[in-house]
Design an enzyme around this catalytic site. Structure first.
Site, PDB file in Angstrom:
ATOM      1  N   GLN A  98       0.845  -1.197   0.000  1.00  0.00           N
ATOM      2  CA  GLN A  98       0.000   0.000   0.000  1.00  0.00           C
ATOM      3  C   GLN A  98       0.875   1.240   0.000  1.00  0.00           C
ATOM      4  O   GLN A  98       0.381   2.356  -0.073  1.00  0.00           O
ATOM      5  CB  GLN A  98      -0.890   0.016   1.249  1.00  0.00           C
ATOM      6  N   ASN A  99       2.179   1.045   0.121  1.00  0.00           N
ATOM      7  CA  ASN A  99       3.085   2.197   0.231  1.00  0.00           C
ATOM      8  C   ASN A  99       3.406   2.760  -1.142  1.00  0.00           C
ATOM      9  O   ASN A  99       3.457   2.037  -2.132  1.00  0.00           O
ATOM     10  CB  ASN A  99       4.368   1.787   0.955  1.00  0.00           C
ATOM     11  N   ASP A 101       6.224   4.673  -1.470  1.00  0.00           N
ATOM     12  CA  ASP A 101       7.592   5.175  -1.308  1.00  0.00           C
ATOM     13  C   ASP A 101       8.638   4.478  -2.172  1.00  0.00           C
ATOM     14  O   ASP A 101       9.783   4.942  -2.259  1.00  0.00           O
ATOM     15  CB  ASP A 101       8.010   5.130   0.172  1.00  0.00           C
ATOM     16  N   HIS A 116      -1.362   1.448  -4.343  1.00  0.00           N
ATOM     17  CA  HIS A 116      -1.718   2.868  -4.193  1.00  0.00           C
ATOM     18  C   HIS A 116      -0.853   3.804  -5.033  1.00  0.00           C
ATOM     19  O   HIS A 116      -0.808   5.006  -4.777  1.00  0.00           O
ATOM     20  CB  HIS A 116      -1.670   3.257  -2.699  1.00  0.00           C
ATOM     21  N   CYS A 124      -0.899  13.452 -16.090  1.00  0.00           N
ATOM     22  CA  CYS A 124      -1.495  14.698 -16.576  1.00  0.00           C
ATOM     23  C   CYS A 124      -3.016  14.623 -16.461  1.00  0.00           C
ATOM     24  O   CYS A 124      -3.635  13.660 -16.911  1.00  0.00           O
ATOM     25  CB  CYS A 124      -1.085  14.944 -18.032  1.00  0.00           C
ATOM     26  N   CYS A 127      -4.175  15.307 -20.587  1.00  0.00           N
ATOM     27  CA  CYS A 127      -3.955  14.336 -21.666  1.00  0.00           C
ATOM     28  C   CYS A 127      -3.715  12.924 -21.140  1.00  0.00           C
ATOM     29  O   CYS A 127      -3.602  11.979 -21.920  1.00  0.00           O
ATOM     30  CB  CYS A 127      -2.798  14.772 -22.566  1.00  0.00           C
ATOM     31  N   THR A 184       0.513  -2.970   8.652  1.00  0.00           N
ATOM     32  CA  THR A 184      -0.684  -2.274   8.159  1.00  0.00           C
ATOM     33  C   THR A 184      -1.791  -2.360   9.198  1.00  0.00           C
ATOM     34  O   THR A 184      -1.964  -3.386   9.843  1.00  0.00           O
ATOM     35  CB  THR A 184      -1.198  -2.842   6.808  1.00  0.00           C
ATOM     36  N   ASN A 209       3.177  -6.928  13.547  1.00  0.00           N
ATOM     37  CA  ASN A 209       2.715  -5.587  13.907  1.00  0.00           C
ATOM     38  C   ASN A 209       2.752  -5.470  15.429  1.00  0.00           C
ATOM     39  O   ASN A 209       2.238  -6.345  16.112  1.00  0.00           O
ATOM     40  CB  ASN A 209       1.264  -5.405  13.402  1.00  0.00           C
ATOM     41  N   ALA A 227       8.868  -4.490  12.458  1.00  0.00           N
ATOM     42  CA  ALA A 227       9.076  -5.243  11.218  1.00  0.00           C
ATOM     43  C   ALA A 227      10.527  -5.718  11.056  1.00  0.00           C
ATOM     44  O   ALA A 227      10.765  -6.860  10.665  1.00  0.00           O
ATOM     45  CB  ALA A 227       8.667  -4.381  10.025  1.00  0.00           C
TER      46      ALA A 227
END
Ligand code: OAD
Ligand code: ZN
Length: 247
Positions: A98-99, A101, A116, A124, A127, A184, A209, A227
């Site tokens: 989902q990152n 980065d 994501h 753009c 266009c 997450t 987690n 982690a």
């Protein structure tokens, strides 16, 4: 010590999928979203992470992303990203993240599904052209399309928008033996549905987690750890097991 039975599940697996969230990059210095000190605390989501917010004030949104791009440009992959990349050599191994980065790819992972989007990609609004922009800081805010002069937007998924590659993600979740769910909060759909789907198809679910999440209720194995620590432990044990096999 790993949870009882986890090593067996890993040693018997052919395909492993890791679903990752902001928590995996926390130790690289990238803030998570929810909770105190989270990214959404300082910024109203509807202003910086929706199409409506962007249409109202593209400059504000781009300043927010420029900040994040500076932070991410300075960040390095941590041991958790690195172990996941090494696991591609041992398994049919996929990362669904989902990152935005790009740290999984920086660590060397090649099988990465970015649900994501990616913070270095721009699209753009006129266009539709998609390209990469690595300027830190951005030379022009808001940036404009080289081809048509239209307003560019970050090629990331905002609230209310469909995620990328969901069919690929579903098919991986339905066809894996183990799913590692790392860092997450499992509150954003459809990503949060993936571990449930894998579980319903008899994959073993491993939650990594420090905090409880909705996944904790059905996970087969839980590591309440950071982690990096959890992934280092798993990798050490995998190496030891493969050495014993050779002896
Ligand atoms: P969250 O900020 O919701 O959750 C981060 C999770 O990481 C929490 O459950 C923490 O307990 C955990 N965590 C923190 N530090 C950790 C560490 N060192 N090791 C392991 N876990 C740790 O982030 P996400 O679940 O990724 O979407 O959020 C999902 C989506 O919501 C994001 O992709 C973003 C956001 O809105 C979009 O922008 C579309
Ligand atoms: Zn254009």
């Amino acid at each position: 010590m790993l949870p009882q039975g986890l090593m067996d599940a890993l040693l018997n697996a052919e395909r492993i999928v890791a679903l990752t969230g902001a928590g995996i990059s926390a130790e690289s210095g990238i803030p998570t979203f929810r909770g105190s000190g989270g990214l959404w605390e300082g910024y109203p989501v509807e202003k910086v992470a929706t199409v409506e917010g962007f249409e109202r004030d593209p400059e504000l949104v781009w300043r927010f992303y420029d900040e994040r791009r500076r932070n991410i440009a300075a960040a390095k992959p941590n041991d958790a990203h690195i172990v996941l990349a090494k696991m591609e050599r041992l398994y049919d191994f996929w990362v669904i993240t989902q990152n935005i980065d790009g740290l999984h790819q920086k660590a060397g992972s090649r099988n990465v599904v970015e649900l994501h989007g990616n913070i270095w990609r721009v699209r753009c609004t006129e266009c539709g052209r998609v390209g990469y922009n690595y300027e830190v800081p951005l030379k022009e805010i808001p940036p404009r399309c080289e081809k048509c002069g239209g307003l560019l937007r970050p090629d990331v998924v905002w609230f209310g928008e469909p995620v990328y590659d969901i069919d690929k993600a579903y098919s991986l979740a339905e066809n894996c033996d183990v799913m590692l769910v790392i860092g997450t909060s499992a509150q954003v759909y459809p990503a949060a549905y993936l571990p449930r789907l894998a579980w319903s198809r008899n994959a073993k679910i491993v939650e990594i987690n420090p905090q409880e999440t909705p996944v904790s209720r059905y996970a087969d194995f839980i590591m309440r750890k950071m982690a990096t620590e959890a992934m280092n432990e798993i990798y050490q044990e995998l190496l030891r097991a493969s050495q014993e096999e050779r002896e």
